[in-house]
Design a protein around this motif. Structure first.
Motif, PDB file in Angstrom:
ATOM      1  N   PHE A   1       0.832  -1.202   0.000  1.00 31.44           N
ATOM      2  CA  PHE A   1       0.000   0.000   0.000  1.00 31.44           C
ATOM      3  C   PHE A   1       0.869   1.256   0.000  1.00 31.44           C
ATOM      4  N   ILE A   2       1.943   1.231   0.767  1.00 34.76           N
ATOM      5  CA  ILE A   2       2.828   2.406   0.797  1.00 34.76           C
ATOM      6  C   ILE A   2       3.493   2.614  -0.564  1.00 34.76           C
ATOM      7  N   GLN A   3       3.846   1.530  -1.221  1.00 33.98           N
ATOM      8  CA  GLN A   3       4.357   1.672  -2.588  1.00 33.98           C
ATOM      9  C   GLN A   3       3.304   2.336  -3.474  1.00 33.98           C
ATOM     10  N   ALA A   4       2.075   1.892  -3.314  1.00 32.24           N
ATOM     11  CA  ALA A   4       1.001   2.471  -4.133  1.00 32.24           C
ATOM     12  C   ALA A   4       0.855   3.965  -3.858  1.00 32.24           C
ATOM     13  N   LEU A   5       1.048   4.367  -2.601  1.00 31.77           N
ATOM     14  CA  LEU A   5       0.949   5.790  -2.252  1.00 31.77           C
ATOM     15  C   LEU A   5       2.007   6.621  -2.962  1.00 31.77           C
ATOM     16  N   THR A   6       3.133   6.006  -3.277  1.00 29.54           N
ATOM     17  CA  THR A   6       4.188   6.742  -3.983  1.00 29.54           C
ATOM     18  C   THR A   6       3.964   6.713  -5.497  1.00 29.54           C
ATOM     19  N   GLU A   7       3.068   5.867  -5.949  1.00 26.79           N
ATOM     20  CA  GLU A   7       2.864   5.724  -7.394  1.00 26.79           C
ATOM     21  C   GLU A   7       1.611   6.442  -7.884  1.00 26.79           C
ATOM     22  N   SER A   8       0.674   6.674  -6.983  1.00 28.05           N
ATOM     23  CA  SER A   8      -0.626   7.214  -7.376  1.00 28.05           C
ATOM     24  C   SER A   8      -1.064   8.251  -6.362  1.00 28.05           C
ATOM     25  N   ASP A   9      -1.717   9.294  -6.823  1.00 29.62           N
ATOM     26  CA  ASP A   9      -2.344  10.222  -5.870  1.00 29.62           C
ATOM     27  C   ASP A   9      -3.857  10.229  -6.053  1.00 29.62           C
ATOM     28  N   SER A  10      -4.358   9.138  -6.607  1.00 31.86           N
ATOM     29  CA  SER A  10      -5.795   9.012  -6.814  1.00 31.86           C
ATOM     30  C   SER A  10      -6.432   8.315  -5.620  1.00 31.86           C
ATOM     31  N   PRO A  11      -7.219   9.025  -4.823  1.00 34.76           N
ATOM     32  CA  PRO A  11      -7.848   8.379  -3.655  1.00 34.76           C
ATOM     33  C   PRO A  11      -8.670   7.158  -4.045  1.00 34.76           C
ATOM     34  N   ASP A  12      -9.344   7.242  -5.170  1.00 37.23           N
ATOM     35  CA  ASP A  12     -10.165   6.099  -5.577  1.00 37.23           C
ATOM     36  C   ASP A  12      -9.316   4.863  -5.844  1.00 37.23           C
ATOM     37  N   MET A  13      -8.233   5.049  -6.584  1.00 35.66           N
ATOM     38  CA  MET A  13      -7.423   3.891  -6.939  1.00 35.66           C
ATOM     39  C   MET A  13      -6.665   3.346  -5.732  1.00 35.66           C
ATOM     40  N   LEU A  14      -6.293   4.239  -4.819  1.00 30.76           N
ATOM     41  CA  LEU A  14      -5.631   3.765  -3.599  1.00 30.76           C
ATOM     42  C   LEU A  14      -6.614   2.997  -2.718  1.00 30.76           C
ATOM     43  N   LEU A  15      -7.834   3.483  -2.682  1.00 28.54           N
ATOM     44  CA  LEU A  15      -8.862   2.753  -1.938  1.00 28.54           C
ATOM     45  C   LEU A  15      -9.090   1.375  -2.579  1.00 28.54           C
ATOM     46  N   MET A  16      -9.094   1.340  -3.895  1.00 20.33           N
ATOM     47  CA  MET A  16      -9.228   0.064  -4.602  1.00 20.33           C
ATOM     48  C   MET A  16      -8.127  -0.909  -4.141  1.00 20.33           C
ATOM     49  N   ALA A  17      -6.890  -0.407  -4.086  1.00 26.23           N
ATOM     50  CA  ALA A  17      -5.772  -1.259  -3.671  1.00 26.23           C
ATOM     51  C   ALA A  17      -6.009  -1.803  -2.262  1.00 26.23           C
ATOM     52  N   TRP A  18      -6.454  -0.919  -1.375  1.00 26.88           N
ATOM     53  CA  TRP A  18      -6.672  -1.349   0.015  1.00 26.88           C
ATOM     54  C   TRP A  18      -7.778  -2.400   0.099  1.00 26.88           C
ATOM     55  N   ARG A  19      -8.826  -2.195  -0.678  1.00 29.33           N
ATOM     56  CA  ARG A  19      -9.946  -3.141  -0.646  1.00 29.33           C
ATOM     57  C   ARG A  19      -9.511  -4.511  -1.174  1.00 29.33           C
ATOM     58  N   VAL A  20      -8.635  -4.531  -2.156  1.00 28.67           N
ATOM     59  CA  VAL A  20      -8.107  -5.821  -2.628  1.00 28.67           C
ATOM     60  C   VAL A  20      -7.291  -6.468  -1.513  1.00 28.67           C
ATOM     61  N   LEU A  21      -6.482  -5.662  -0.835  1.00 29.63           N
ATOM     62  CA  LEU A  21      -5.699  -6.205   0.276  1.00 29.63           C
ATOM     63  C   LEU A  21      -6.602  -6.799   1.354  1.00 29.63           C
ATOM     64  N   GLN A  22      -7.775  -6.220   1.519  1.00 28.99           N
ATOM     65  CA  GLN A  22      -8.705  -6.738   2.538  1.00 28.99           C
ATOM     66  C   GLN A  22      -9.384  -8.039   2.121  1.00 28.99           C
ATOM     67  N   GLY A  23      -9.295  -8.366   0.823  1.00 31.77           N
ATOM     68  CA  GLY A  23      -9.890  -9.627   0.386  1.00 31.77           C
ATOM     69  C   GLY A  23     -10.895  -9.505  -0.742  1.00 31.77           C
ATOM     70  N   MET A  24     -11.143  -8.288  -1.217  1.00 32.07           N
ATOM     71  CA  MET A  24     -12.065  -8.146  -2.351  1.00 32.07           C
ATOM     72  C   MET A  24     -11.465  -8.805  -3.585  1.00 32.07           C
TER      73      MET A  24
END
Lengths: 147, 129
Positions: A54-77
């Motif tokens: 997730f922290i890598q994603a924070l350095t690659e994207s500043d899109s809240p939606d796409m970062l939320l997407m990443a987190w939701r996948v990490l949660q099991g979506m």
């Protein structure tokens, strides 16, 4: 460079995390997600590689939606659908549909910033019965080797 | 556990490979439950933790299979309803029966190939492994 100063970086990431949290309240209010440093540290203690990704994603994207997407996948979506539309020097659009393993409503995340293409590299890749599956969100290899 | 065979996959990060394997099994067994590190609780994916250097996760096909395993231990009727995963810093061990079912064989192939492609970026390894 000025933006590399720790206080600047901290402020940038704190603001970005706040925006991700605001989007979470709008898109998945039932999940009660709060992206505070304390919560990330707590999650790091449970599953370090998820927070690294997730922290890598924070350095690659500043899109809240796409970062939320990443987190939701990490949660099991589950990653149900990825639609990519790209035309040289004209258009980039990505739309990711996530499916809940628990039967909740699908979640749709979109972006028109090509920087967000970097996030696709974090998806786990597999074939199930010779059919394509994206699943999971993992740190890229450079960070992994240092862990 | 059941006799069984250990399949060792060398990996760069055991916990990540374990996470990958768990998710792959979940794609096949939608109602899978997990028992981690020999604790008694039955867990769902969102409650699993991947933080220690040595982790053990038993994946049961569903609650019913888990209950029967606890009641009977290994029984022929339970063939192909459980996979035992062990991760160490650079190794993922998958313990399955000596003669795994066709479904378990497919799962093993999915896990092995997926780990090679996802973490090694190596399609060739995935194909010949």
């Amino acid at each position: 460079m000025d933006w590399l100063k720790p206080e600047k970086a901290r402020s940038y990431f704190a603001t970005l995390l706040e925006r991700v949290g605001e989007r979470a309240q709008q898109i998945v209010p039932h999940s009660n997600l709060k992206f505070t440093e304390e919560n990330l540290l707590r999650e790091y203690q449970r599953s370090p590689h998820k927070v690294r990704a997730f922290i890598q994603a924070l350095t690659e994207s500043d899109s809240p939606d796409m970062l939320l997407m990443a987190w939701r996948v990490l949660q099991g979506m589950e990653i149900e659908r990825v639609e990519l539309n790209y035309i040289l020097s004209q258009r980039f659009a990505i739309r990711v549909t996530l499916r809940s393993p628990y039967g909740d409503e699908p979640e749709i995340y979109t972006s028109d910033d090509i920087d967000d293409a970097a996030l696709i590299r974090h998806f786990g890749i597999m074939k199930m019965d010779e059919k394509p599956v994206f699943d999971g969100f993992y740190p890229s290899s450079s960070a992994r080797s240092g862990s | 556990m059941i006799g069984g065979q250990d399949i060792h996959l060398p990996v760069r990060s055991g916990p990540e490979a374990l996470d990958f394997a768990v998710r792959a099994i979940l794609r096949r067994w939608k109602h899978a439950v997990f028992v981690a590190n020999r604790r008694p609780e039955m867990l769902t994916y969102d409650r699993l933790e991947f933080h220690d250097e040595h982790l053990e996760v038993i994946v049961y096909r569903d609650h019913g299979a888990c209950d029967l395993w606890r009641e009977k231990g290994y029984d022929e009727s339970l063939r192909g309803t459980m996979v035992y995963l062990i991760s160490d810093p650079e190794d993922l061990t998958i313990v399955v029966e000596d003669e795994p079912s066709a479904e378990i064989k497919l799962l093993l192939q999915t896990i092995r190939n997926g780990i090679a492609v996802t973490f090694e970026g190596n399609h060739f390894y995935a194909e010949v492994a």
